[in-house]
Enzyme design. Structure first.
Site, PDB file in Angstrom:
ATOM      1  N   GLY A 167       0.875  -1.164   0.000  1.00 55.84           N
ATOM      2  CA  GLY A 167       0.000   0.000   0.000  1.00 55.84           C
ATOM      3  C   GLY A 167       0.908   1.208   0.000  1.00 55.84           C
ATOM      4  N   GLU A 168       0.796   1.991   1.031  1.00 54.45           N
ATOM      5  CA  GLU A 168       1.655   3.177   1.156  1.00 54.45           C
ATOM      6  C   GLU A 168       2.178   3.204   2.586  1.00 54.45           C
ATOM      7  OE1 GLU A 168       2.892   5.431  -1.046  1.00 54.45           O
ATOM      8  OE2 GLU A 168       3.916   5.916   0.821  1.00 54.45           O
ATOM      9  N   SER A 169       3.494   3.025   2.722  1.00 57.28           N
ATOM     10  CA  SER A 169       4.059   2.866   4.069  1.00 57.28           C
ATOM     11  C   SER A 169       3.835   4.094   4.938  1.00 57.28           C
ATOM     12  CB  SER A 169       5.548   2.540   3.984  1.00 57.28           C
ATOM     13  OG  SER A 169       6.243   3.564   3.308  1.00 57.28           O
ATOM     14  N   CYS A 183       6.141  -5.265   0.114  1.00 61.72           N
ATOM     15  CA  CYS A 183       6.293  -3.901  -0.400  1.00 61.72           C
ATOM     16  C   CYS A 183       6.225  -2.864   0.732  1.00 61.72           C
ATOM     17  CB  CYS A 183       5.286  -3.647  -1.515  1.00 61.72           C
ATOM     18  SG  CYS A 183       5.824  -2.336  -2.614  1.00 61.72           S
ATOM     19  N   ARG A 185      12.980   3.460  -0.178  1.00 60.07           N
ATOM     20  CA  ARG A 185      11.613   3.560  -0.742  1.00 60.07           C
ATOM     21  C   ARG A 185      11.672   3.936  -2.208  1.00 60.07           C
ATOM     22  NH1 ARG A 185       8.179   7.861   1.262  1.00 60.07           N
ATOM     23  NH2 ARG A 185       6.444   6.818   0.243  1.00 60.07           N
ATOM     24  N   ARG A 227       6.065   0.412  -7.520  1.00 63.75           N
ATOM     25  CA  ARG A 227       6.736   1.473  -6.731  1.00 63.75           C
ATOM     26  C   ARG A 227       7.405   0.869  -5.488  1.00 63.75           C
ATOM     27  NH1 ARG A 227       6.275   6.478  -7.537  1.00 63.75           N
ATOM     28  NH2 ARG A 227       6.002   7.164  -5.427  1.00 63.75           N
ATOM     29  N   HIS A 237       4.857  -8.298  -4.729  1.00 62.37           N
ATOM     30  CA  HIS A 237       3.500  -8.590  -4.245  1.00 62.37           C
ATOM     31  C   HIS A 237       3.052  -9.986  -4.663  1.00 62.37           C
ATOM     32  CE1 HIS A 237       2.274  -4.388  -3.226  1.00 62.37           C
ATOM     33  NE2 HIS A 237       3.192  -4.096  -4.107  1.00 62.37           N
ATOM     34  N   GLU A 267       0.767 -11.654  -3.526  1.00 61.72           N
ATOM     35  CA  GLU A 267      -0.690 -11.777  -3.366  1.00 61.72           C
ATOM     36  C   GLU A 267      -1.452 -11.402  -4.635  1.00 61.72           C
ATOM     37  OE1 GLU A 267       1.240  -9.505  -2.079  1.00 61.72           O
ATOM     38  OE2 GLU A 267       0.287  -7.543  -2.257  1.00 61.72           O
TER      39      GLU A 267
END
Ligand code: GLN
Length: 198
Positions: free
Chosen positions: A48-50, A80, A109, A138, A178, A180
């Protein structure tokens, strides 16, 4: 007894991890509060977005409880953004960004740069038989590995060949990619085996 794996459900691709874990025979439950955290044997931290997950962890008063469970030996797998959260050190974070830590690595990142922002590549991961199709979005890479952590996967071709994209430290596993999203459950199977062993 069936293994119960929590999926941190504050942001990111939670459902995909739940499905992958169920496919390999674990009970998978979303975790948004401490009572839910208390009920799991292990935790997956999704992509997602850390920076957002970090803020939400603190807003939901989960940051310290998760950190304490990790320190006490709870197995965890981060993909990720989840890898960033499990890293002890981060390069390229935003002002004030914190990680939960646990894996003795420094991650960078958004490391692959604009040209290869998102890409797919076949690679091998220690503990997984045969090549794995890895999807990077990303993604971070691991820039430095401390003595407590081990490298379990690297990019094998293209401009980023050799970059470290999967690491392990005891019951903690993390990947830049990822698994998943591909329908291939072998990384989740490896994680559930790690959970059962520990
Ligand atoms: N770039 C994101 C971050 O810094 C990670 C991207 C992802 O999880 N797909 O958190």
């Amino acid at each position: 007894m069936q293994t119960t794996v929590g999926v941190l459900a504050l942001q990111g691709d939670v459902r995909e991890h739940v499905h992958a874990l169920e496919n390999v025979g674990a009970r998978a439950v979303p975790v948004r509060r401490t009572s839910e955290l208390d009920a799991v044997d292990a935790l997956v931290i999704p992509g997602g977005e850390s920076t957002t997950i970090d803020k939400l962890l603190r807003a939901f008063e989960l940051f310290e409880p998760v950190r304490q469970r990790l320190r006490a030996g709870m197995p965890a797998y981060g993909s990720c953004a989840g890898m960033i959260l499990l890293a002890d050190r981060v390069i390229g974070g935003i002002e004030g960004q914190q990680t939960l830590g646990g894996i003795d690595v420094t991650v960078r990142r958004n490391a692959f740069g604009r040209q290869v922002d998102s890409f797919e590549s076949d690679l091998s991961v220690d503990g997984v038989e045969g090549p794995l199709h890895a999807v990077f979005i990303r993604a971070p890479w691991v820039e430095e590995v401390g003595p407590a952590a081990s490298v379990v996967g690297r990019v094998e071709g293209g401009p980023a060949a050799g970059r470290i994209v999967a690491v392990r430290q005891g019951p903690l596993l993390a990947s830049s990619f990822h698994p998943e999203v591909t329908g291939d459950t072998r990384v989740h199977r490896l994680f559930v085996e790690i959970v059962r062993e520990s």
